[in-house]
Design an enzyme around this catalytic site. Structure first.
Site, PDB file in Angstrom:
ATOM      1  N   HIS A  40       0.792  -1.245   0.000  1.00 30.05           N
ATOM      2  CA  HIS A  40       0.000   0.000   0.000  1.00 30.05           C
ATOM      3  C   HIS A  40       0.822   1.291   0.000  1.00 30.05           C
ATOM      4  CE1 HIS A  40      -0.329   0.372   4.694  1.00 30.05           C
ATOM      5  NE2 HIS A  40       0.828  -0.103   4.332  1.00 30.05           N
ATOM      6  N   HIS A  41       2.143   1.200   0.038  1.00 30.83           N
ATOM      7  CA  HIS A  41       2.942   2.432  -0.092  1.00 30.83           C
ATOM      8  C   HIS A  41       3.358   2.692  -1.537  1.00 30.83           C
ATOM      9  CE1 HIS A  41       2.962   2.637   4.177  1.00 30.83           C
ATOM     10  NE2 HIS A  41       3.688   1.552   4.325  1.00 30.83           N
ATOM     11  N   CYS A  42       3.114   1.735  -2.415  1.00 34.54           N
ATOM     12  CA  CYS A  42       3.488   1.916  -3.819  1.00 34.54           C
ATOM     13  C   CYS A  42       2.308   2.523  -4.582  1.00 34.54           C
ATOM     14  CB  CYS A  42       3.864   0.574  -4.441  1.00 34.54           C
ATOM     15  SG  CYS A  42       4.452   0.717  -6.132  1.00 34.54           S
ATOM     16  N   GLN A  82      -0.109   4.326   7.210  1.00 34.00           N
ATOM     17  CA  GLN A  82      -0.994   4.993   6.248  1.00 34.00           C
ATOM     18  C   GLN A  82      -0.773   4.427   4.844  1.00 34.00           C
ATOM     19  OE1 GLN A  82       0.064   9.094   5.623  1.00 34.00           O
ATOM     20  NE2 GLN A  82      -1.409   9.312   3.950  1.00 34.00           N
ATOM     21  N   ASN A  84      -0.490   5.296   1.704  1.00 32.71           N
ATOM     22  CA  ASN A  84      -0.354   6.473   0.834  1.00 32.71           C
ATOM     23  C   ASN A  84      -0.265   6.141  -0.653  1.00 32.71           C
ATOM     24  OD1 ASN A  84       2.239   5.402   1.442  1.00 32.71           O
ATOM     25  ND2 ASN A  84       3.213   7.320   0.831  1.00 32.71           N
TER      26      ASN A  84
END
Ligand code: ZN
Length: 228
Positions: A40-42, A82, A84
Site C-alpha cells: 500500500h505504499h506503492c 498509512q 499512501n
C-alpha cells in the site's frame, strides 16, 4: 494509468496477476484472500516502504475496466501504516472510497495523500484492543451506511501486533482475529464482495495469527461457499 502499472518482469506480473485473479474470485463467490500482497505504499508512479508493486490499485482498476457491474470500491486499510500509495492513485477518483486507520507518528506521514482518505482514524503509540476495535467497528459501520461499494479491498496488516517495532501499536493476537472477523461480518452481511490481502507484519508470530484468523473466519462460515 492502467497501462503504466503493468510492470514488465515475470515476477512482477505474477504478483499482480495473483491479486487481479483474487479480485475476480471475490466478485464471483463473495470473498477471496490473497496470502500476501497489500503493497500500500506503492503508487502507480513510485515505490516506497518495501512496496514495489501497486497491487491494490491494479486490482481495483482491473475490476473497474474488465468486470461488469463493478463501478464503486472501498479500501479498508487497517495496516499500522498509512496507505499512501493507493491514496495517491485514487486522489481524484470518486469511484473509490478509502477508510484508513493508522499510527499517526510513523512512516509515511504523507500529508498530501491523506486528502484522499474519506474516513480517517489516526492512532497514538501503543493503542490497545478495546479502543482500537471500538474505533474500527464504529467507523466501518458509518462508512458502510454512507456507501455501498461493489467490492471491499481489505488491507489486513498484522503490524498492529503488540511488540511490532515498525507498527508501534499494542494489539493482541485475539484483537487481530476479532478485527478480521468484524470486517468480514460487515461485508458479508451486506453481501458486498471482499478481497483481503495480508500486507505488513514484522514478527515471526504473525504467520500463526493470520492462519488462526482465517480458521476463525472459516469456523464462523464467513468464508465458505454459502452465500450469507
Ligand atoms: Zn505497515
Amino acid at each position: 494509468m492502467f497501462d503504466k502499472i503493468l510492470c514488465p518482469t515475470s515476477q512482477q506480473q505474477t504478483f499482480q496477476n495473483n491479486l487481479t485473479k483474487a479480485g475476480k474470485l471475490a466478485i464471483d463467490r463473495g470473498w477471496a484472500i490473497n496470502v500476501g500482497g497489500g503493497f500500500h505504499h506503492c503508487s502507480s508512479e513510485q515505490g516506497g516502504g518495501f512496496c514495489a508493486y501497486a497491487d491494490i490499485t491494479l486490482a481495483i482498476k482491473f475490476l473497474f475496466e474488465r468486470v461488469e457491474g463493478v463501478s464503486k470500491a472501498m479500501i479498508i486499510d487497517l495496516d499500522a501504516h498509512q496507505g499512501n500509495g493507493h491514496e495517491r492513485d485514487f486522489m481524484d477518483d470518486n469511484r473509490v472510497y478509502i477508510m484508513d486507520v493508522f499510527n499517526r507518528y510513523i512512516y509515511p506521514g504523507d500529508g498530501f495523500a491523506k486528502r484522499a482518505i474519506t474516513w480517517k482514524i489516526e492512532l497514538d503509540w501503543d493503542t490497545e484492543d478495546s479502543e482500537y476495535l471500538q474505533k474500527v467497528e464504529t467507523q466501518m459501520s458509518k462508512a458502510l451506511q454512507e456507501v455501498t461499494p461493489d467490492i471491499i479491498v481489505y488491507n489486513a496488516g498484522t503490524d498492529i501486533l503488540d511488540g511490532d517495532q515498525l507498527g508501534g501499536l499494542a494489539i493482541s493476537p485475539q484483537g487481530i482475529i476479532k478485527r478480521d472477523q468484524a470486517v468480514f461480518q460487515a461485508a458479508r452481511k451486506r453481501k458486498i464482495p471482499i478481497l483481503m490481502v495480508t500486507s505488513g507484519g514484522y514478527q515471526r508470530s504473525t504467520a500463526r495469527i493470520i492462519a488462526d484468523s482465517i480458521l476463525n473466519l472459516h469456523q464462523l462460515q464467513l468464508i465458505d461457499q454459502k452465500v450469507l
